[in-house]
Design a protein around this motif. Structure first.
Motif, mmCIF file in Angstrom:
data_model
loop_
_atom_site.group_PDB
_atom_site.id
_atom_site.type_symbol
_atom_site.label_atom_id
_atom_site.label_comp_id
_atom_site.label_asym_id
_atom_site.label_seq_id
_atom_site.Cartn_x
_atom_site.Cartn_y
_atom_site.Cartn_z
ATOM 1 N N THR A 113 0.831 -1.208 0.000
ATOM 2 C CA THR A 113 0.000 0.000 0.000
ATOM 3 C C THR A 113 0.863 1.255 0.000
ATOM 4 O OG1 THR A 113 -1.775 -1.160 1.190
ATOM 5 C CG2 THR A 113 -1.801 1.254 1.246
ATOM 6 N N ALA A 114 1.913 1.248 0.802
ATOM 7 C CA ALA A 114 2.800 2.413 0.850
ATOM 8 C C ALA A 114 3.432 2.681 -0.510
ATOM 9 C CB ALA A 114 3.882 2.196 1.902
ATOM 10 N N ASP A 158 2.227 2.461 -3.291
ATOM 11 C CA ASP A 158 1.309 3.100 -4.236
ATOM 12 C C ASP A 158 1.524 4.597 -4.287
ATOM 13 O OD1 ASP A 158 0.008 0.781 -5.043
ATOM 14 O OD2 ASP A 158 -1.468 0.877 -3.424
ATOM 15 N N ARG A 159 2.371 5.113 -3.389
ATOM 16 C CA ARG A 159 2.599 6.555 -3.320
ATOM 17 C C ARG A 159 4.087 6.854 -3.499
ATOM 18 N NH1 ARG A 159 0.402 5.239 1.468
ATOM 19 N NH2 ARG A 159 2.189 6.100 2.610
ATOM 20 N N GLN A 160 4.385 8.044 -3.928
ATOM 21 C CA GLN A 160 5.775 8.501 -4.021
ATOM 22 C C GLN A 160 6.242 8.994 -2.657
ATOM 23 O OE1 GLN A 160 5.809 11.472 -7.117
ATOM 24 N NE2 GLN A 160 6.111 9.953 -8.733
ATOM 25 N N GLY A 161 7.561 9.043 -2.508
ATOM 26 C CA GLY A 161 8.131 9.647 -1.314
ATOM 27 C C GLY A 161 7.970 8.830 -0.052
ATOM 28 N N VAL A 162 7.997 7.498 -0.179
ATOM 29 C CA VAL A 162 7.795 6.647 1.004
ATOM 30 C C VAL A 162 9.037 5.813 1.298
ATOM 31 C CG1 VAL A 162 5.285 6.559 0.754
ATOM 32 C CG2 VAL A 162 6.697 4.842 -0.410
ATOM 33 N N THR A 170 9.248 5.242 4.998
ATOM 34 C CA THR A 170 8.134 4.403 5.427
ATOM 35 C C THR A 170 8.387 2.937 5.094
ATOM 36 O OG1 THR A 170 6.572 6.223 5.124
ATOM 37 C CG2 THR A 170 5.655 3.998 5.187
ATOM 38 N N GLU A 191 5.280 -3.029 -11.217
ATOM 39 C CA GLU A 191 5.712 -1.747 -11.764
ATOM 40 C C GLU A 191 6.297 -1.906 -13.163
ATOM 41 O OE1 GLU A 191 4.947 0.858 -10.185
ATOM 42 O OE2 GLU A 191 4.646 0.130 -8.150
ATOM 43 N N SER A 250 9.111 3.807 -7.050
ATOM 44 C CA SER A 250 7.700 3.432 -7.155
ATOM 45 C C SER A 250 6.850 4.657 -6.790
ATOM 46 C CB SER A 250 7.373 2.285 -6.191
ATOM 47 O OG SER A 250 8.119 1.133 -6.489
ATOM 48 N N PRO A 251 5.591 4.711 -7.303
ATOM 49 C CA PRO A 251 4.996 3.812 -8.291
ATOM 50 C C PRO A 251 5.294 4.294 -9.715
ATOM 51 C CG PRO A 251 3.346 5.353 -7.528
ATOM 52 C CD PRO A 251 4.618 5.688 -6.779
#
Length: 559
Positions: free
Chosen positions: A448-449, A451-455, A458, A487, A528-529
């Motif tokens: 799930t993380a 799915d976003r940029q800048g993680v 995290t 991806e 990612s993503p």
């Protein structure tokens, strides 16, 4: 699901799931007048191992009159589950259990690898991706192996599209074969003077005259390290991948695969020509002086070999900012009995730490600078492991160790990527208690993380939390592989994933192993993503192959 049948060779056991049996098909045993016995090894969809598999299959085999000494052959898609099933039946007392390495999809990989080698004039990125993914397939649920195969094979096809095919070269005639030391000397010479045809024919002659895989690996490693960190590390990395591809498709194809990397070897630029290796400190004379000392250092350390255990200590010394101290640390380790693989293991770990400590304030492209160093050092370790599998060849060929020094000093040269170093998750006041405890929830949270940029941070925190709670690593590796496969990843991401998994297994359940996987997760998160267009294409193709609808108009939907 497992299917057992009596053949002229004994009993055959096909280990797959019920879903695969439905969608992929069953073996046609009509010509043998036999029937299949269906017993699942892992249940679909949760992939839980069937604890009654040995009991059930043993009962079926007993009913067919199969004895404990009869041959049992096990096969699945990739060879991973069938190996586990073969071991389980061996533990039950069956004394002739055989696993079909590579499974029935091994032919797909073999044909694609050979296609890539023959239809493109030189090793391509697609062959690196396919080889890396073929090695990772056993860690994936069988329902996802199609995506790994699709990604690897389609990239090989893309590399070959419109490319000139390879022109075959021939070895010397048998009457002109030379001793291996002569061929080694010739190969180094032709590589140094950039004569591709002569280098390829020399290599083909070594293969044709019966040189072993160990001897060929030594020949090529020494030649490619005549130049420092050649082609940004790619020349050596691709050489290692060519050897690994042969582990998968069979060593009878050596003459097709190994020459494919020669063009890059002979045309590569060595970093001894670059300003970074010469200014402000000239690292080349420092290395050459150390290389001249290698015979004496190895002789001093010979009585202590096998007792050296300071891998982590050496790795952290390699992260220093004094190149002379780094070279001295390597020399001291050799004198204290460190073997070639001891050294390369420590250097690869140090390179992984450059990724783990990569500061996200750096330029995004700098991730690949760290990656090239890590994948190079991993390739050095894999080649030296291959070369020293039977005897410590570095005692006779000290120049094999040059690759270790090249890797260590490249780790030094990229030290700026860790200024300041990223803080590893869980250190200091970074508390992870708010994150999930359940292993499945943590793995889902990683996906799930991503799915976003800048993680980046995290993803690292979730992986560290996973290890802190002592969850098994195999599902985590499968999750990270799944994250990459969904991806539209560049080949560097595949390289990072596969090299990280290889190095994790070198260290196992340890702080070092955990840091290596954390480095992999951080790199994947930084990339990612993506659009995930290839995933959509692969999904459509799979549905079509199953006869499923890929589109339904609203008026066609059931009311």
């Amino acid at each position: 699901m497992a299917s057992a049948c009596i053949t002229p060779l004994g009993a055959a056991d096909n280990v797959r799931t019920r879903a695969e049996w439905t969608y992929v098909g069953m073996p046609d045993l009509g010509s043998l007048s036999k029937r299949a016995i269906l017993v699942e090894w892992q249940t679909f969809p949760d992939q839980t191992v069937n604890p009654r598999f040995p009991e059930r299959l043993g009962g079926e085999l007993g009913a067919l009159g199969v004895k404990l000494d009869d041959d049992l052959f096990f096969i699945c898609r990739s060879g991973g589950r069938s190996l586990a099933a073969a071991k389980a039946m061996a533990a039950m007392g069956y004394r002739a259990c055989h696993n079909v390495a590579g499974g029935f999809e091994g032919a797909l990989v073999r044909d694609a690898v050979l296609f890539g080698a023959r239809n493109r004039d030189g090793w391509g990125i697609g062959l690196t991706i396919l080889t890396a993914l073929a090695k990772l397939i056993p860690s994936l649920p069988e329902e996802e192996t199609y995506l790994a195969l699709y990604k690897g094979i389609s990239r090989v096809a893309r590399d070959c599209d419109g490319a000139a095919p390879r022109r075959d070269r021939l070895p010397l005639a048998p009457s002109e074969y030379q001793p291996l030391p002569v061929l080694q000397r010739w190969f180094r010479h032709w590589t140094r003077v950039r004569h591709r045809d002569a280098a390829e024919r020399t290599l083909l002659t070594a293969i044709a005259s019966g040189a072993s895989s160990i001897e060929l690996a030594a020949l090529m490693l020494i030649a490619v390290t005549d130049r420092y960190f050649a082609d940004g590390g790619h020349a050596l990395d691709f050489t290692n991948k060519a050897f690994e591809s042969l582990d998968i498709i069979g060593w009878e194809h050596a003459a097709a695969m190994l020459p494919s990397v020669v063009d890059q070897m002979v045309s590569a630029r060595g970093n001894e020509e670059s300003n970074a290796w010469r200014q402000p400190i000239d690292l080349v004379p420092m290395c050459e002086a150390a290389f001249a000392e290698l015979p004496e250092l190895l002789a001093d350390g010979r009585p202590k070999r096998g007792s050296w255990r300071d891998h982590e200590v050496l790795a952290h010394r390699l992260l220093g900012d004094d190149p002379a101290a780094i070279v001295a640390a390597l020399k001291s380790a050799i004198r204290d009995g460190a073997t070639a693989t001891d050294l390369s293991r420590a250097v690869a770990y140090a390179a992984a730490l450059r990724v783990a400590f990569f500061g996200i304030s750096n330029e995004h492209s700098d991730w690949d600078t760290a990656l090239h160093c890590f994948t190079y050092c991993n390739a050095v370790h894999q080649l030296l492991t291959r070369i020293s599998a039977k005897t410590p060849m570095e005692l006779e060929r000290p120049e094999l160790l040059r690759a270790v020094f090249h890797g260590a000093l490249q780790v030094y040269l990229i030290r700026f990527l860790n200024v300041p170093p990223a803080r590893l998750p869980g250190e200091g006041d970074d508390q992870l208690d708010a994150l999930p405890r359940d292993g499945s929830e943590l793995r889902d949270a990683i996906l799930t993380a991503l799915d976003r940029q800048g993680v980046v941070e995290t993803a690292g925190r979730l992986v560290v939390r996973y290890f802190m709670l002592r969850h098994p690593v195999e599902p985590l590796i499968a999750t990270l592989t799944r994250a990459v496969l969904r991806e539209d990843a560049e080949f560097h991401t595949y390289q990072m994933l596969e090299a990280g998994v290889q190095q994790y297994w070198e260290w196992g359940e340890s702080a070092a192993g955990h840091q290596i996987v954390t480095a992999v997760a951080r790199y994947i998160a930084a990339h990612s993503p993506t659009e995930r267009a290839q995933l959509q294409t692969a999904t459509v193709v799979r549905r079509l192959s199953r006869g499923e609808a890929i589109y339904e108009a609203e008026d066609e939907l059931p009311s």
